[in-house]
Design a protein around this motif. Structure first.
Motif, PDB file in Angstrom:
ATOM      1  N   GLU A  77       0.841  -1.194   0.000  1.00  0.00           N
ATOM      2  CA  GLU A  77       0.000   0.000   0.000  1.00  0.00           C
ATOM      3  C   GLU A  77       0.878   1.246   0.000  1.00  0.00           C
ATOM      4  O   GLU A  77       1.885   1.302   0.714  1.00  0.00           O
ATOM      5  CB  GLU A  77      -0.884  -0.009   1.244  1.00  0.00           C
ATOM      6  N   ALA A  78       0.494   2.222  -0.800  1.00  0.00           N
ATOM      7  CA  ALA A  78       1.284   3.447  -0.884  1.00  0.00           C
ATOM      8  C   ALA A  78       1.090   4.279   0.380  1.00  0.00           C
ATOM      9  O   ALA A  78      -0.038   4.500   0.813  1.00  0.00           O
ATOM     10  CB  ALA A  78       0.859   4.242  -2.115  1.00  0.00           C
ATOM     11  N   THR A  79       2.191   4.733   0.939  1.00  0.00           N
ATOM     12  CA  THR A  79       2.126   5.571   2.138  1.00  0.00           C
ATOM     13  C   THR A  79       1.533   6.938   1.788  1.00  0.00           C
ATOM     14  O   THR A  79       1.876   7.527   0.761  1.00  0.00           O
ATOM     15  CB  THR A  79       3.546   5.733   2.728  1.00  0.00           C
ATOM     16  N   VAL A  80       0.652   7.405   2.648  1.00  0.00           N
ATOM     17  CA  VAL A  80       0.019   8.702   2.410  1.00  0.00           C
ATOM     18  C   VAL A  80       1.004   9.812   2.753  1.00  0.00           C
ATOM     19  O   VAL A  80       1.533   9.870   3.866  1.00  0.00           O
ATOM     20  CB  VAL A  80      -1.251   8.853   3.276  1.00  0.00           C
ATOM     21  N   MET A  81       1.267  10.663   1.776  1.00  0.00           N
ATOM     22  CA  MET A  81       2.244  11.738   1.966  1.00  0.00           C
ATOM     23  C   MET A  81       1.562  13.094   1.954  1.00  0.00           C
ATOM     24  O   MET A  81       0.615  13.317   1.198  1.00  0.00           O
ATOM     25  CB  MET A  81       3.277  11.713   0.837  1.00  0.00           C
ATOM     26  N   ASP A  82       2.074  14.009   2.770  1.00  0.00           N
ATOM     27  CA  ASP A  82       1.627  15.390   2.680  1.00  0.00           C
ATOM     28  C   ASP A  82       2.288  16.040   1.472  1.00  0.00           C
ATOM     29  O   ASP A  82       3.403  15.662   1.088  1.00  0.00           O
ATOM     30  CB  ASP A  82       2.012  16.162   3.943  1.00  0.00           C
ATOM     31  N   ALA A  83       1.598  17.027   0.913  1.00  0.00           N
ATOM     32  CA  ALA A  83       2.102  17.700  -0.285  1.00  0.00           C
ATOM     33  C   ALA A  83       3.554  18.153  -0.122  1.00  0.00           C
ATOM     34  O   ALA A  83       4.359  18.019  -1.037  1.00  0.00           O
ATOM     35  CB  ALA A  83       1.218  18.898  -0.613  1.00  0.00           C
ATOM     36  N   GLU A  84       3.881  18.673   1.043  1.00  0.00           N
ATOM     37  CA  GLU A  84       5.216  19.227   1.242  1.00  0.00           C
ATOM     38  C   GLU A  84       6.190  18.262   1.911  1.00  0.00           C
ATOM     39  O   GLU A  84       7.277  18.660   2.329  1.00  0.00           O
ATOM     40  CB  GLU A  84       5.146  20.556   2.005  1.00  0.00           C
ATOM     41  N   ASP A  85       5.846  16.988   2.040  1.00  0.00           N
ATOM     42  CA  ASP A  85       6.824  16.015   2.534  1.00  0.00           C
ATOM     43  C   ASP A  85       7.940  15.891   1.503  1.00  0.00           C
ATOM     44  O   ASP A  85       7.665  15.823   0.295  1.00  0.00           O
ATOM     45  CB  ASP A  85       6.175  14.635   2.718  1.00  0.00           C
ATOM     46  N   PRO A  86       9.194  15.814   1.967  1.00  0.00           N
ATOM     47  CA  PRO A  86      10.292  15.654   1.002  1.00  0.00           C
ATOM     48  C   PRO A  86      10.142  14.365   0.199  1.00  0.00           C
ATOM     49  O   PRO A  86       9.794  13.319   0.742  1.00  0.00           O
ATOM     50  CB  PRO A  86      11.547  15.577   1.878  1.00  0.00           C
ATOM     51  N   LEU A  87      10.407  14.489  -1.111  1.00  0.00           N
ATOM     52  CA  LEU A  87      10.390  13.319  -1.987  1.00  0.00           C
ATOM     53  C   LEU A  87      11.817  12.819  -2.194  1.00  0.00           C
ATOM     54  O   LEU A  87      12.094  11.643  -2.141  1.00  0.00           O
ATOM     55  CB  LEU A  87       9.760  13.702  -3.333  1.00  0.00           C
ATOM     56  N   PHE A  88      12.712  13.762  -2.453  1.00  0.00           N
ATOM     57  CA  PHE A  88      14.107  13.359  -2.625  1.00  0.00           C
ATOM     58  C   PHE A  88      15.073  14.489  -2.314  1.00  0.00           C
ATOM     59  O   PHE A  88      14.694  15.657  -2.242  1.00  0.00           O
ATOM     60  CB  PHE A  88      14.366  12.802  -4.026  1.00  0.00           C
ATOM     61  N   ILE A  89      16.321  14.052  -2.135  1.00  0.00           N
ATOM     62  CA  ILE A  89      17.450  14.984  -2.007  1.00  0.00           C
ATOM     63  C   ILE A  89      18.343  14.683  -3.200  1.00  0.00           C
ATOM     64  O   ILE A  89      18.552  13.523  -3.539  1.00  0.00           O
ATOM     65  CB  ILE A  89      18.234  14.723  -0.710  1.00  0.00           C
ATOM     66  N   LEU A  90      18.843  15.718  -3.837  1.00  0.00           N
ATOM     67  CA  LEU A  90      19.808  15.490  -4.914  1.00  0.00           C
ATOM     68  C   LEU A  90      20.916  16.519  -4.753  1.00  0.00           C
ATOM     69  O   LEU A  90      20.651  17.716  -4.642  1.00  0.00           O
ATOM     70  CB  LEU A  90      19.126  15.610  -6.278  1.00  0.00           C
TER      71      LEU A  90
END
Ligand code: 7RM
Length: 633
Positions: free
Chosen positions: A235-248
């Motif tokens: 199941e996909a974890t529910v994320m808030d819009a501004e939760d970090p997706l990645f660091i590059l």
């Protein structure tokens, strides 16, 4: 998936005006109509560039992988999502359907969970261009872990710096990778990096080259057996819009690399929307971006942008020169590629090899060509247009940055014409400004200045990991209330932008501001010039003088006549003021691993200030530096 498309200049202007006058309505409409949300937002945009703080779609909840994969399953489940072309042309390519991608991402996500990875944890991915790279990126996003992909050409010390900076808990790697005729031993690089890292609890190892490697008991695990045992439902974890997706990480001009943080919803909306409009993806197209997923171009335009649109995205493991310089074109022919997106440095390298490597291949499937990463000189633009696009494919010269998350200035095919060396017009919602030395905006056309952006866009990086102060100082302090890009640009009589290079590449000669790109353009027009780089060095009278490093197509032609011809070309195209004071012929130019010429090093050599060249170990070709130094004036 995104059905909104700009089809002509009128529509461009209408939409652009709307996006600038009512940005919140504009982006909310796109966000609402084209994505799956678990909960809608309560506020479209909240921003203050003086903190700086930017948030888009606050209050909304979603998971980006449901938008990349799950929602395509019903109609496009059997469509190829990822088309993998291996390094060795005799090995079979692999087509991974959306259905299969769904399973493999879920299995991988379950493996991550079984090793204790939770939402918000950082996972370092250090893999060659094999399907596991895209899959592990998506698996992290599936469970809300923050991926930090490190390009697999980086050294152990560059890797450990990046692992430590954001406290990664896990590394995902492989026994090694194939790159042309070479193999790289990634696992042993990870092993030496980890001697300097304390936070890593586990290392997952994919099998690629079947080399003998050391596995540390309790820390290192082969990936395959874990995947085999894992459930393909997650199941996909529910994320808030501004939760970090990645660091590059992106290298700064000095010091530590900067861990740019991208967040979920805004990045998703902008990556998807730019992909659709700039590459004009149609359902049966095969889209190919030759970048490595270790760079932002790969994140946004190999993985996220294409998959969000339900596209078929080609992933190539190898290099343009293996087994010969026709490889790119043979892949275009083999997979009937429609959109082809690459870097100017690759175009120049291939052009140097001549047309014999191109003509054997059928390139008639191509519809749109793209470039990114550096200013494209006019010579390379024309070669690309004439010999690859056969004068029928619009070229999108896309200007953007790791920090911007998505393409900012670019032609939109079939809406308005590209112009050699011009990135042309801002994309929807992007408000560029050119600034003068006193911090004032330069209005009107036919002007040149430093490029800033005046208003937030959805995919801008929100901070530098662990160092918001540096984020503020680097991007929001040079000009009040504006994001400073670090690039110089000019705006022509029609309002089209040309990026002239990093601002530290601007050279002031006898009071004239000279961008390096137009001078390099002039030089590269010479039939025997493959590539060139111009830097300034201190000069008693002129302030700065110009030093040209020039790589020739045939090096047996090293004559003073050639130097005169080069200066005549410059004189003719720009003016005598831009003539070079010194010209040095080189066998190659120092480049970053993403193909950008390292003018910083050349500047030091030209200034005879070589005591401290900085870290050159991360260069693609550190060996050329010595030779250039020995032959310098
Ligand atoms: C996407 C990427 C960013 C820097 C940027 C520019 C230069 C990129 C173009 C370009 C002229 C272009 N991200 N740059 N694209 N210059 N024309 N179309 O490359 O973070 O690695 O680099 O690259 O100087 O600031 S990046």
């Amino acid at each position: 998936m995104i059905n909104f498309e700009i089809k002509n200049l009128k529509e461009y202007h209408e939409n652009y005006s709307e996006s600038v006058e009512n940005p919140e309505v504009f982006w909310a409409t796109i966000a609402k109509e084209n994505f799956t949300w678990k909960r809608p937002w309560t506020q479209v945009l909240d921003w203050d560039f003086s903190i700086p703080n930017v948030s888009w779609f606050k209050g909304a909840q979603l998971n980006i992988t449901e938008n990349c994969i799950d929602r395509h399953l019903i109609i496009n489940g059997n469509k190829t999502a990822i088309l993998f072309e291996p390094n060795n042309p005799n090995d079979p390519s692999e087509a991974i359907s959306y259905k299969e991608l769904h399973k493999r991402v879920n299995q991988f996500a379950n493996v991550l969970k079984s090793k204790g990875i939770q939402k918000g944890d950082r996972v370092c991915i250090y893999l060659p261009m094999i399907p596991e790279l895209a899959i592990s990126v998506l698996a992290c996003a599936r469970i809300g872990a923050i991926h930090s992909v490190v390009f697999a050409g980086f050294s152990a010390s560059a890797l450990s710096t990046r692992i430590n900076d954001c406290d990664c808990k896990m590394v995902i790697t492989s026994d090694g990778g194939f790159r042309g005729a070479k193999t790289i031993n990634l696992k042993s690089i990870v092993d030496s990096a980890l001697m300097d890292c304390n936070g890593i609890e586990s290392v997952l190892v994919a099998k690629r080259i079947h080399s003998d490697i050391t596995m540390v008991r309790g820390r290192d695990f082969w990936l395959e057996p874990l995947l085999e045992k894992a459930s393909d439902e997650c199941e996909a974890t529910v994320m808030d819009a501004e939760d970090p997706l990645f660091i590059l990480y992106t290298s700064g001009s000095t010091g530590q690399p900067k861990g740019m943080v991208h967040t979920t919803a805004g990045y998703m909306v902008y990556a998807a929307y730019t992909f659709k409009n700039i590459f004009q993806y149609q359902p049966k197209d095969v889209y190919w971006c030759t970048a490595d997923i270790g760079w932002i171009t790969g994140h946004s335009y190999i993985v996220y942008g294409p998959l969000l649109n339900g596209a078929t995205t080609l992933m190539f493991e190898g290099v343009p020169s293996y087994p010969d310089y026709g490889r790119f074109w043979s892949i275009v022919e083999k997979h009937k590629v429609s959109q082809f997106y690459t870097a100017p440095t690759a175009i120049r390298a291939l052009a140097k090899e001549g047309l014999d490597a191109v003509t054997p291949y059928d390139l008639s499937s191509l519809k749109i060509l793209g470039t990114v990463g550096e200013p494209i000189n006019e010579e390379a633009w024309h070669w690309y247009n004439d010999h690859i696009g056969k004068n029928k494919c619009p070229i999108v010269d896309t200007w953007w940055q790791t920090e911007t998350g998505g393409i900012m200035i670019s032609p939109i095919p079939n809406s308005f014409e590209g112009k050699p060396a011009f990135a042309t017009l801002p994309f929807m919602g992007i408000q560029p400004a050119l600034m003068d030395e006193n911090g004032n905006e330069i209005k009107g056309n036919s002007v040149e200045g430093r490029l800033c952006i005046k208003f937030p866009w959805p995919s801008m990086a929100r901070t530098i990991w662990g160092n918001h102060q540096r984020y503020k100082e680097t991007y929001f302090s040079a000009y009040d209330q504006k994001y400073f890009t670090g690039d110089g640009a000019l705006r022509d009589e029609n309002g089209h932008y040309r990026i002239t290079g990093r601002v530290d590449d601007v050279i002031i000669v006898s009071g004239h501001n000279l961008g390096t790109a137009p001078i390099e353009d002039a030089i590269n027009e010479h039939p025997n010039v493959a590539e060139s780089a111009i830097v300034g060095y201190p000069h008693a009278i002129k302030g700065s003088a110009l030093y040209g490093f020039v790589t020739l197509k045939n090096s047996h032609d090293l004559t003073d006549t050639l130097k005169t011809e080069i200066n005549e070309l410059i004189s003719k195209q720009i003016g005598p003021i831009a003539k070079l004071d010194k010209i040095q012929f080189t066998s190659g130019l120092p480049k970053t691993r993403s193909g950008k010429i390292m003018r910083r090093i050349l500047r030091k050599i030209a200034s005879q200030d070589t005591s401290n060249l900085g870290d050159i170990s991360t260069l693609l070709n550190p060996e050329v530096v010595d030779t250039i130094m020995k032959n310098s004036f």
